[in-house]
Design a protein around this motif. Sequence first.
Motif, mmCIF file in Angstrom:
data_model
loop_
_atom_site.group_PDB
_atom_site.id
_atom_site.type_symbol
_atom_site.label_atom_id
_atom_site.label_comp_id
_atom_site.label_asym_id
_atom_site.label_seq_id
_atom_site.Cartn_x
_atom_site.Cartn_y
_atom_site.Cartn_z
ATOM 1 N N GLY A 341 2.391 5.461 2.110
ATOM 2 C CA GLY A 341 1.612 4.274 2.441
ATOM 3 C C GLY A 341 2.214 3.013 1.849
ATOM 4 O O GLY A 341 3.168 3.061 1.065
ATOM 5 N N SER A 342 1.633 1.884 2.214
ATOM 6 C CA SER A 342 2.150 0.579 1.808
ATOM 7 C C SER A 342 1.655 0.195 0.422
ATOM 8 O O SER A 342 0.447 -0.011 0.214
ATOM 9 C CB SER A 342 1.718 -0.489 2.822
ATOM 10 O OG SER A 342 2.007 -1.784 2.347
ATOM 11 N N LEU A 343 2.579 0.087 -0.525
ATOM 12 C CA LEU A 343 2.206 -0.348 -1.863
ATOM 13 C C LEU A 343 1.716 -1.793 -1.838
ATOM 14 O O LEU A 343 0.758 -2.146 -2.535
ATOM 15 C CB LEU A 343 3.404 -0.217 -2.803
ATOM 16 C CG LEU A 343 3.170 -0.682 -4.243
ATOM 17 C CD1 LEU A 343 2.153 0.216 -4.931
ATOM 18 C CD2 LEU A 343 4.471 -0.701 -5.031
ATOM 19 N N SER A 344 2.353 -2.622 -1.033
ATOM 20 C CA SER A 344 1.955 -4.027 -0.963
ATOM 21 C C SER A 344 0.523 -4.168 -0.467
ATOM 22 O O SER A 344 -0.265 -4.963 -1.008
ATOM 23 C CB SER A 344 2.921 -4.791 -0.052
ATOM 24 O OG SER A 344 2.540 -6.145 0.074
ATOM 25 N N LEU A 345 0.150 -3.401 0.559
ATOM 26 C CA LEU A 345 -1.213 -3.463 1.097
ATOM 27 C C LEU A 345 -2.227 -3.014 0.052
ATOM 28 O O LEU A 345 -3.270 -3.658 -0.139
ATOM 29 C CB LEU A 345 -1.307 -2.591 2.348
ATOM 30 C CG LEU A 345 -2.688 -2.499 3.013
ATOM 31 C CD1 LEU A 345 -3.126 -3.861 3.526
ATOM 32 C CD2 LEU A 345 -2.669 -1.467 4.134
ATOM 33 N N LEU A 346 -1.939 -1.912 -0.609
ATOM 34 C CA LEU A 346 -2.849 -1.418 -1.642
ATOM 35 C C LEU A 346 -2.977 -2.422 -2.786
ATOM 36 O O LEU A 346 -4.073 -2.670 -3.295
ATOM 37 C CB LEU A 346 -2.340 -0.078 -2.183
ATOM 38 C CG LEU A 346 -2.454 1.117 -1.236
ATOM 39 C CD1 LEU A 346 -1.674 2.301 -1.790
ATOM 40 C CD2 LEU A 346 -3.910 1.497 -1.022
ATOM 41 N N THR A 347 -1.861 -3.007 -3.175
ATOM 42 C CA THR A 347 -1.884 -3.980 -4.265
ATOM 43 C C THR A 347 -2.770 -5.168 -3.914
ATOM 44 O O THR A 347 -3.583 -5.629 -4.741
ATOM 45 C CB THR A 347 -0.457 -4.471 -4.575
ATOM 46 O OG1 THR A 347 0.358 -3.358 -4.923
ATOM 47 C CG2 THR A 347 -0.467 -5.476 -5.714
ATOM 48 N N ARG A 348 -2.633 -5.679 -2.706
ATOM 49 C CA ARG A 348 -3.378 -6.861 -2.277
ATOM 50 C C ARG A 348 -4.887 -6.634 -2.338
ATOM 51 O O ARG A 348 -5.653 -7.562 -2.602
ATOM 52 C CB ARG A 348 -2.950 -7.261 -0.869
ATOM 53 C CG ARG A 348 -3.551 -8.564 -0.391
ATOM 54 C CD ARG A 348 -2.807 -9.111 0.798
ATOM 55 N NE ARG A 348 -2.981 -8.304 2.011
ATOM 56 C CZ ARG A 348 -2.013 -7.611 2.587
ATOM 57 N NH1 ARG A 348 -0.795 -7.589 2.058
ATOM 58 N NH2 ARG A 348 -2.235 -6.919 3.693
ATOM 59 N N HIS A 349 -5.322 -5.393 -2.136
ATOM 60 C CA HIS A 349 -6.761 -5.095 -2.099
ATOM 61 C C HIS A 349 -7.256 -4.451 -3.391
ATOM 62 O O HIS A 349 -8.411 -4.027 -3.451
ATOM 63 C CB HIS A 349 -7.069 -4.185 -0.916
ATOM 64 C CG HIS A 349 -6.936 -4.866 0.411
ATOM 65 N ND1 HIS A 349 -7.971 -5.562 1.002
ATOM 66 C CD2 HIS A 349 -5.875 -4.985 1.248
ATOM 67 C CE1 HIS A 349 -7.563 -6.064 2.152
ATOM 68 N NE2 HIS A 349 -6.287 -5.732 2.336
#
Length: 466
Positions: A341-349
């Motif tokens: 999965g996307s680390l950037s997406l998880l980080t943002r949320h």
Amino acid sequence: MTLPLDNMKKQAVGSHKGSRAKTQNIIGLPFIGRQPRKFPNKHCARVIFLQGPVGAFFRRAQDYLNASGFEAWRVCFNAGDRLYSPGERVLNFSGSPETWRSWFSEILHENGFDAVVMFGAERLIHRIAAECAEAEGIPVLCLEEGYVRPGYVTMEFGGNNWRSPIAGKLPPAEFEGTRQSGPKAVPSAGSFSSMAWSAFQYFTIRALISTPGERKLFHKHKRTLVSEGFYWFKNYYRKFAHVGRNYRISERLLEHHDKRFFLVPLQVHDDMQLGRAANAWNNQKLILKTIVSFARNAPGDHHLVFKIHPMERGHTRDWNFIRQVSALNNVKDRVHVLDGGSLSLLTRHSAGMITINSTSGLSAIHHGVPLAVMGQAIYRHPDLVFCVQRGKDLDRFWSEGFVAPADMRERYLGWMQHECLVGGDFYAKEGIEAAITSLRVRLESALVNRKSGKVVAANFGAAREG
């Protein structure tokens, strides 16, 4: 832009015919404990390459410099290095770290080298080489995978990561640049597959053909080919088998726990960053301390998410350890494990991130997410992140984690990009060409500064020990 390597090589070879006889005396031989015969007379800037990224990047860079007015040499330490170092101006070394120190120091002292180029500042042979170069006042250009990826590589004089000249610092007052004004990313399509194939070839040849003396200086854990192949088979199996599971967990977190989960990106277990720069932390210690502290101090409606590094899917057993520790601390239902999965997406949320010293922390800084740093990292500064000095400091992070002002974070990321990164890639064709061109420009700048007496390399021995 395409590098005219073939035409330039022909010109360079023709211009050096007079010195070839002398050069042949020191090519392709292992030197243990003594300096080889004298190098040819110096007629231009002389550069020496040590170990590079797996693949042909250093060979192409060496060819390009030799065809561009430099005299570029390469030291090979094992059969894997030699696989990607055909041709002239190649030295082979086999011996102990102590022998390497005296041999390389004499090479630099006696033969007028102007710069050293290496990939990764934490390998033992590279730490020794950097100390030898510093003693001679010779700049050391250290390359790494880009702090920001894809499309960038890291090029710094003096070291990378915690050894970077900008480690633990904030931008000077006079810096006014932004990320938009810094170096641009270069397309890197096909980079991962090229890297994987090159790594397979490199480590296979290294394991099968290297001599016992060369094995002493291997920089990675020495697994057998059979066991390593098994782990990578597991990696690819889990990559596809866990797609649905990773998607369901991520979807549930984003829909029902937005800004109410903390993210812990785990690092590769034998990452050089988990050496002295880790302040004695490793993945297992981080898992244990984070879960215990989370169970006792985090808000009751928050969750904890561990993300396995993609390179670790087949090698790690951290899944079981995370489940066991979570169950013992009665938070099993609030702790999750992802390996895709996307680390950037998880980080943002997320509500915050905890890391030892992973470059994933830069994503937290970019997205304005509270970031706790356990080890030494290039971005570790108390005005920028939550710096953990002792394990119990983490207990305060769940409620006291802060986010630096947006303008400070933007200036810092722009400064880091300006100082440390160039557009390029070590494996994709277009990226290789861009990175090699930037490497030559940086070397030329360093040589000009050296002639004028300016300092271009940080004190390698001054890196903080934590």
